[in-house]
Design a protein around this motif. Structure first.
Motif, mmCIF file in Angstrom:
data_model
loop_
_atom_site.group_PDB
_atom_site.id
_atom_site.type_symbol
_atom_site.label_atom_id
_atom_site.label_comp_id
_atom_site.label_asym_id
_atom_site.label_seq_id
_atom_site.Cartn_x
_atom_site.Cartn_y
_atom_site.Cartn_z
ATOM 1 N N TYR A 37 64.647 33.668 63.477
ATOM 2 C CA TYR A 37 63.547 33.179 62.642
ATOM 3 C C TYR A 37 62.525 32.334 63.390
ATOM 4 N N GLN A 38 62.693 32.148 64.672
ATOM 5 C CA GLN A 38 61.760 31.345 65.457
ATOM 6 C C GLN A 38 60.315 31.831 65.343
ATOM 7 N N PRO A 39 60.036 33.133 65.456
ATOM 8 C CA PRO A 39 58.637 33.573 65.302
ATOM 9 C C PRO A 39 58.071 33.317 63.901
ATOM 10 N N LEU A 40 58.892 33.464 62.886
ATOM 11 C CA LEU A 40 58.437 33.217 61.516
ATOM 12 C C LEU A 40 58.155 31.737 61.296
ATOM 13 N N VAL A 41 59.026 30.877 61.806
ATOM 14 C CA VAL A 41 58.810 29.428 61.686
ATOM 15 C C VAL A 41 57.489 29.057 62.339
ATOM 16 N N TYR A 42 57.264 29.574 63.542
ATOM 17 C CA TYR A 42 56.018 29.266 64.241
ATOM 18 C C TYR A 42 54.804 29.752 63.442
ATOM 19 N N LYS A 43 54.888 30.938 62.912
ATOM 20 C CA LYS A 43 53.774 31.507 62.153
ATOM 21 C C LYS A 43 53.432 30.642 60.939
ATOM 22 N N ILE A 44 54.455 30.192 60.231
ATOM 23 C CA ILE A 44 54.220 29.392 59.020
ATOM 24 C C ILE A 44 53.700 28.009 59.367
ATOM 25 N N VAL A 45 54.340 27.327 60.318
ATOM 26 C CA VAL A 45 53.902 25.961 60.636
ATOM 27 C C VAL A 45 52.539 25.952 61.311
ATOM 28 N N ARG A 49 48.972 23.467 60.972
ATOM 29 C CA ARG A 49 48.764 22.687 62.196
ATOM 30 C C ARG A 49 47.545 21.775 62.116
ATOM 31 N N TYR A 50 46.424 22.280 61.638
ATOM 32 C CA TYR A 50 45.194 21.485 61.624
ATOM 33 C C TYR A 50 45.224 20.390 60.558
ATOM 34 N N ILE A 51 45.915 20.642 59.481
ATOM 35 C CA ILE A 51 46.067 19.608 58.450
ATOM 36 C C ILE A 51 46.886 18.447 59.011
ATOM 37 N N PHE A 52 47.994 18.770 59.666
ATOM 38 C CA PHE A 52 48.872 17.741 60.194
ATOM 39 C C PHE A 52 48.289 17.039 61.417
ATOM 40 N N LYS A 53 47.422 17.705 62.132
ATOM 41 C CA LYS A 53 46.834 17.113 63.331
ATOM 42 C C LYS A 53 46.066 15.838 62.985
ATOM 43 N N GLU A 58 52.146 16.855 66.112
ATOM 44 C CA GLU A 58 52.001 17.929 67.095
ATOM 45 C C GLU A 58 52.740 19.159 66.576
ATOM 46 N N ILE A 59 52.499 20.294 67.197
ATOM 47 C CA ILE A 59 53.167 21.533 66.782
ATOM 48 C C ILE A 59 54.679 21.412 66.921
ATOM 49 N N ASP A 60 55.144 20.664 67.915
ATOM 50 C CA ASP A 60 56.590 20.474 68.093
ATOM 51 C C ASP A 60 57.208 19.729 66.913
ATOM 52 N N ASP A 61 56.478 18.763 66.370
ATOM 53 C CA ASP A 61 56.963 18.044 65.188
ATOM 54 C C ASP A 61 57.113 18.992 64.000
ATOM 55 N N LEU A 62 56.148 19.866 63.851
ATOM 56 C CA LEU A 62 56.186 20.824 62.745
ATOM 57 C C LEU A 62 57.304 21.838 62.945
ATOM 58 N N MET A 63 57.535 22.231 64.196
ATOM 59 C CA MET A 63 58.633 23.169 64.482
ATOM 60 C C MET A 63 59.971 22.522 64.124
ATOM 61 N N GLN A 64 60.105 21.227 64.386
ATOM 62 C CA GLN A 64 61.336 20.529 64.019
ATOM 63 C C GLN A 64 61.530 20.542 62.507
ATOM 64 N N LEU A 65 60.461 20.344 61.761
ATOM 65 C CA LEU A 65 60.548 20.448 60.300
ATOM 66 C C LEU A 65 60.954 21.860 59.892
ATOM 67 N N GLY A 66 60.433 22.838 60.609
ATOM 68 C CA GLY A 66 60.788 24.232 60.333
ATOM 69 C C GLY A 66 62.258 24.510 60.573
ATOM 70 N N TYR A 67 62.801 23.970 61.645
ATOM 71 C CA TYR A 67 64.215 24.201 61.929
ATOM 72 C C TYR A 67 65.113 23.414 60.983
ATOM 73 N N PHE A 68 64.633 22.270 60.524
ATOM 74 C CA PHE A 68 65.372 21.548 59.498
ATOM 75 C C PHE A 68 65.412 22.375 58.212
ATOM 76 N N ALA A 69 64.287 22.985 57.872
ATOM 77 C CA ALA A 69 64.233 23.838 56.679
ATOM 78 C C ALA A 69 65.161 25.039 56.828
ATOM 79 N N LEU A 70 65.241 25.599 58.018
ATOM 80 C CA LEU A 70 66.137 26.728 58.261
ATOM 81 C C LEU A 70 67.589 26.298 58.108
ATOM 82 N N TYR A 71 67.917 25.134 58.653
ATOM 83 C CA TYR A 71 69.288 24.630 58.523
ATOM 84 C C TYR A 71 69.621 24.367 57.056
#
Length: 102
Positions: A37-45, A49-53, A58-71
């Motif tokens: 699901y890594q490509p899907l997480v990246y696509k969604i977050v 990206r620009y809202i959170f910026k 950073e994109i890494d922070d959003l990816m961490q949220l994505g992996y938390f959601a996956l877990y």
């Protein structure tokens, strides 16, 4: 070339089998789900990206949220759920991201 083979390999695994194994405390299977699901997480977050910026994310922070959601999705998903796992995961991820914005 090896990374392309790896990506294709992860796509062949059945989500429900992986989730069952994760619930049996098999962390190796979470890594499989993570890679799948890594490509899907990246696509969604990346859409957020620009809202959170504006707030210093950073994109890494959003990816961490994505992996938390996956877990969270893999832990709480119930096989009797009428929606597919991917739909359930997307809903959880979007909710986590929207709550983080608030």
């Amino acid at each position: 070339m090896e990374s392309l083979k790896g990506k294709k390999m992860y796509r062949s695994f059945n989500d429900y089998e992986i989730i069952y194994m994760i619930k049996e405390n098999d962390n190796e299977n979470f890594q499989i789900l993570y890679k799948k699901y890594q490509p899907l997480v990246y696509k969604i977050v990346n859409k957020y990206r620009y809202i959170f910026k504006k707030y210093g994310y950073e994109i890494d922070d959003l990816m961490q949220l994505g992996y938390f959601a996956l877990y969270k999705s893999s832990t709480y998903y119930n096989e009797n759920n009428p929606s597919r796992f991917i739909t359930y995961f997307k809903k959880i991820l979007n909710n986590i991201l929207l709550n983080e914005i608030k």
